[in-house]
Design an enzyme around this catalytic site. Structure first.
Site, PDB file in Angstrom:
ATOM      1  N   HIS A   2     -13.756 106.504  77.177  1.00  0.00           N
ATOM      2  CA  HIS A   2     -13.732 105.886  78.750  1.00  0.00           C
ATOM      3  C   HIS A   2     -14.172 107.440  79.372  1.00  0.00           C
ATOM      4  O   HIS A   2     -14.079 108.306  78.901  1.00  0.00           O
ATOM      5  CB  HIS A   2     -12.382 105.639  79.004  1.00  0.00           C
ATOM      6  CG  HIS A   2     -11.721 104.489  78.344  1.00  0.00           C
ATOM      7  ND1 HIS A   2     -12.064 103.363  78.451  1.00  0.00           N
ATOM      8  CD2 HIS A   2     -10.480 104.756  77.213  1.00  0.00           C
ATOM      9  CE1 HIS A   2     -11.216 102.666  77.683  1.00  0.00           C
ATOM     10  NE2 HIS A   2     -10.340 103.268  77.069  1.00  0.00           N
TER      11      HIS A   2
ATOM     12  N   GLU B  64      -5.780 107.580  79.441  1.00  0.00           N
ATOM     13  CA  GLU B  64      -4.651 106.627  79.171  1.00  0.00           C
ATOM     14  C   GLU B  64      -3.687 107.159  78.275  1.00  0.00           C
ATOM     15  O   GLU B  64      -3.839 108.261  77.724  1.00  0.00           O
ATOM     16  CB  GLU B  64      -5.290 105.292  78.719  1.00  0.00           C
ATOM     17  CG  GLU B  64      -5.858 105.460  77.247  1.00  0.00           C
ATOM     18  CD  GLU B  64      -6.676 104.246  76.989  1.00  0.00           C
ATOM     19  OE1 GLU B  64      -7.536 103.713  77.705  1.00  0.00           O
ATOM     20  OE2 GLU B  64      -6.547 103.898  75.861  1.00  0.00           O
TER      21      GLU B  64
ATOM     22  N   HIS C 170     -11.433 106.789  70.724  1.00  0.00           N
ATOM     23  CA  HIS C 170     -10.197 106.145  70.176  1.00  0.00           C
ATOM     24  C   HIS C 170     -10.125 104.677  69.892  1.00  0.00           C
ATOM     25  O   HIS C 170     -11.013 103.981  70.331  1.00  0.00           O
ATOM     26  CB  HIS C 170      -8.964 106.472  71.081  1.00  0.00           C
ATOM     27  CG  HIS C 170      -9.204 105.696  72.562  1.00  0.00           C
ATOM     28  ND1 HIS C 170     -10.102 106.284  73.521  1.00  0.00           N
ATOM     29  CD2 HIS C 170      -8.839 104.661  73.050  1.00  0.00           C
ATOM     30  CE1 HIS C 170     -10.123 105.581  74.520  1.00  0.00           C
ATOM     31  NE2 HIS C 170      -9.359 104.293  74.207  1.00  0.00           N
TER      32      HIS C 170
ATOM     33  N   ARG D  88     -17.950 101.014  74.164  1.00  0.00           N
ATOM     34  CA  ARG D  88     -17.710 100.616  73.035  1.00  0.00           C
ATOM     35  C   ARG D  88     -18.763 101.410  71.988  1.00  0.00           C
ATOM     36  O   ARG D  88     -19.954 101.024  72.101  1.00  0.00           O
ATOM     37  CB  ARG D  88     -17.877  99.309  72.420  1.00  0.00           C
ATOM     38  CG  ARG D  88     -16.655  98.298  72.971  1.00  0.00           C
ATOM     39  CD  ARG D  88     -16.618  96.812  72.402  1.00  0.00           C
ATOM     40  NE  ARG D  88     -15.713  96.176  73.529  1.00  0.00           N
ATOM     41  CZ  ARG D  88     -16.480  95.694  74.429  1.00  0.00           C
ATOM     42  NH1 ARG D  88     -17.560  95.215  74.347  1.00  0.00           N
ATOM     43  NH2 ARG D  88     -15.676  94.638  75.097  1.00  0.00           N
TER      44      ARG D  88
HETATM   45 ZN    ZN Z   1      -8.996 102.608  75.534  1.00  0.00          ZN
END
Ligand code: ZN
Length: 323
Positions: free
Chosen positions: A97, A116, A173, A193
């Site tokens: 991200h 996150e 991740h 992605r």
């Molecule tokens: Zn994520």
């Protein structure tokens, strides 16, 4: 009298989702592979509706704009946090991200970056995450991504029930099969992605990859955040601090293990609470409200003290300080 703000969750079907939100948490979920429950969300891709009190029927994003008394008159244009439960019945894509600056410049104005973190609700024995990478330079990273050298590039990290994982923006991740997490994150829906296991969706198509964005936004070399997890006793509770400033400027996250009573006062303009096990009550402003596994709510700014009673495990979070 001011009530805690209870929310009606929004469910999202995902190629990797399952049915544990129903079988483990008792939610009435739609048919299909349900991967995500957006438990406390004001994000335009799935804002929650407020279920009680004077704000009942409003979505959280609208309440943020119109009812700042509840949030302590914050300057931020959007509610900055998003709490989810994820059921990874299959592995999620390998992803990264962006940070705030990249998201606003390349996605849409106002879209936040995404740092996150996960509290692992359950992980099947032998579970592991993808976390970080082995490339030493951005050129090496780009080369391994273009050649699809995933075994060489990606770092595998074992994970078990009860672990806490902090994932700053820029960290490659993936949550893998058999893991369920409570996620606290910046309110963002921007995912780049790198690799999706060549899966095809219901429409027979592969999901889009974002190789250039991934190469641009990945932190090189990989960095491991220095977590300092501490626990303290208060009343009948053990309170564990997972992450807070200065390591995380976006949120602080805590776990409360309660067997009895716990009275708290605010440490931030408002507090997000998710009950992950057990049941009990929250008493605030002279009223008592039943809460149980699967309940999510916000303690608003007007509530200056509250008491939890019962046998419960909760994850709470507070926003970072505004700049
Ligand atoms: Zn994520």
């Amino acid at each position: 009298m001011t009530e805690p703000i209870f929310l009606e969750p929004v469910f999202h079907e995902k190629i990797w989702g399952g049915r544990k939100l129903e079988t483990e948490f008792g939610y009435k979920i739609p048919d299909g592979k349900i991967g995500e429950l957006w438990a406390i969300s004001a994000h335009p891709n799935g804002p929650d509706v407020i279920a009680n009190g004077p704000l009942k029927g409003k979505t959280l994003d609208v309440a943020w704009k119109e009812d700042q008394d509840y949030f302590g008159h914050q300057k931020a244009k959007v509610f900055p946090l998003l709490t989810k439960i994820l059921d990874a019945n299959d592995s999620l894509s390998v992803q990264v991200h962006p940070d705030d600056a990249y998201a606003a410049a390349h996605e849409r104005p106002g879209e936040l970056g995404k740092t996150e973190c996960w509290y692992v609700i359950s992980a099947e024995p032998g579970s592991y995450l993808i976390y970080g990478h082995h490339a030493k330079t951005r050129e090496e990273l780009a080369d391994m991504i273009h050649k699809g050298e995933w075994d060489k590039l990606l770092r595998k990290v074992p994970v078990k029930t009860g672990d806490f994982v902090y994932v700053p923006s820029g960290t490659i991740h993936a949550l893998n099969k058999g893991i369920m997490v409570l996620e606290t994150q910046q309110s963002s829906d921007t995912t780049y992605r790198l690799y999706d296991y060549d899966r095809v969706g219901k429409d027979g198509k592969k999901r889009e990859l974002h190789l250039q964005q991934s190469i641009d936004t990945t932190t090189v070399p990989s960095q491991d955040p220095k977590l300092n997890i501490t626990s303290e006793q208060k009343d009948d509770a053990t309170i564990t601090t997972f992450v807070t400033a200065p390591l995380s400027k976006f949120f602080s996250v805590y776990k409360i293990d309660l067997d009895g009573k716990l009275t708290q006062t605010p440490t931030a303009p408002y507090t997000l609470v998710s009950v992950l096990d057990g049941e009990g009550t929250i008493e605030a402003d002279g009223q008592s409200y039943p809460i149980k596994k699967g309940t999510h709510f916000i303690i608003p700014n007007q509530i200056k003290s509250w008491t939890f009673t019962g046998k419960m495990m909760m994850i709470t979070s507070t926003p970072g300080e505004e700049e």
